[in-house]
Design a protein around this motif. Structure first.
Motif, PDB file in Angstrom:
ATOM      1  N   ASP A  79      46.844  52.651  44.740  1.00 57.56           N
ATOM      2  CA  ASP A  79      45.868  51.731  44.158  1.00 57.56           C
ATOM      3  C   ASP A  79      45.973  50.355  44.802  1.00 57.56           C
ATOM      4  O   ASP A  79      44.959  49.713  45.078  1.00 57.56           O
TER       5      ASP A  79
ATOM      6  N   THR B 204      44.385  50.692  48.326  1.00 60.70           N
ATOM      7  CA  THR B 204      42.919  50.817  48.271  1.00 60.70           C
ATOM      8  C   THR B 204      42.288  49.535  47.733  1.00 60.70           C
ATOM      9  O   THR B 204      41.165  49.197  48.104  1.00 60.70           O
ATOM     10  N   GLY B 205      43.004  48.816  46.872  1.00 57.81           N
ATOM     11  CA  GLY B 205      42.492  47.531  46.372  1.00 57.81           C
ATOM     12  C   GLY B 205      42.380  46.504  47.480  1.00 57.81           C
ATOM     13  O   GLY B 205      41.411  45.748  47.550  1.00 57.81           O
TER      14      GLY B 205
ATOM     15  N   ASN C 289      38.056  52.041  43.590  1.00 61.66           N
ATOM     16  CA  ASN C 289      38.245  51.336  44.868  1.00 61.66           C
ATOM     17  C   ASN C 289      37.587  52.099  46.014  1.00 61.66           C
ATOM     18  O   ASN C 289      36.902  51.510  46.851  1.00 61.66           O
TER      19      ASN C 289
ATOM     20  N   LYS D  75      39.455  47.532  49.559  1.00 61.52           N
ATOM     21  CA  LYS D  75      38.216  47.194  48.851  1.00 61.52           C
ATOM     22  C   LYS D  75      37.897  45.713  49.020  1.00 61.52           C
ATOM     23  O   LYS D  75      36.749  45.342  49.298  1.00 61.52           O
TER      24      LYS D  75
ATOM     25  N   LYS E 142      30.687  47.802  42.808  1.00 65.55           N
ATOM     26  CA  LYS E 142      31.885  47.868  41.965  1.00 65.55           C
ATOM     27  C   LYS E 142      31.626  48.723  40.723  1.00 65.55           C
ATOM     28  O   LYS E 142      30.548  48.675  40.142  1.00 65.55           O
TER      29      LYS E 142
END
Length: 148
Positions: free
Chosen positions: A43, A46-47, A113, A50, A122
């Motif tokens: 996470d 991927t954050g 993400n 993003k 989003k």
């Protein structure tokens, strides 16, 4: 150079032994906890991707806050387990539900993400800590026999 690498390996291995010992002592499901740890890492990565996709500014402060935020999520099941241990209660179900909520939350965040990376749109956030808090409160109320 090699001495620093050996020192780092010793520190990491010592940390892993300490974490494994604590998980055994507390009776936490090691597999679920490990999966949760990997999901936190995925996470986080991927954050960052993003944020790059959306051309958001990635600063060291934001990254530090992200690491601290993710680490604080790891503390939740540990705190629950310590509380259960100190109360000599069987909180296995509460820990199981708590870990599942946290795992589902991280999974949703990763999917969100990836969705944002692909579409630049989003998805709405989902607050796992609030959901976990409501669930724990309902379990504690049920256990105390104080249902209103």
């Amino acid at each position: 150079m090699m001495e620093g690498f050996v020192s780092l390996k010793l520190i990491l291995n010592g940390g892993m032994v300490a974490i494994a010992s604590m998980l055994s002592y507390l009776g936490l499901n090691k597999e679920a906890f490990t999966i949760f740890g990997y999901l936190l890492l995925i996470d986080y990565i991927t954050g960052v991707l993003k944020a790059k996709t959306l051309n958001e500014c990635i600063t060291s402060n934001k990254m530090k806050y992200g690491v601290i935020s993710k680490f604080s999520l790891v503390l939740i099941p540990l705190v629950l387990a310590l509380a259960a241990k100190s109360l000599h209660g069987d909180a296995e179900n509460m820990l199981y539900v708590g870990m599942n909520i946290l795992i589902l939350s991280e999974t949703y965040s990763i999917i969100g993400n990836i969705y944002t990376i692909r579409t630049r749109e989003k998805l709405p956030e989902w607050d796992a800590v609030a959901a976990l808090g409501h669930k724990i409160r309902s379990v504690l109320i049920r256990l105390s026999g104080d249902e209103k």
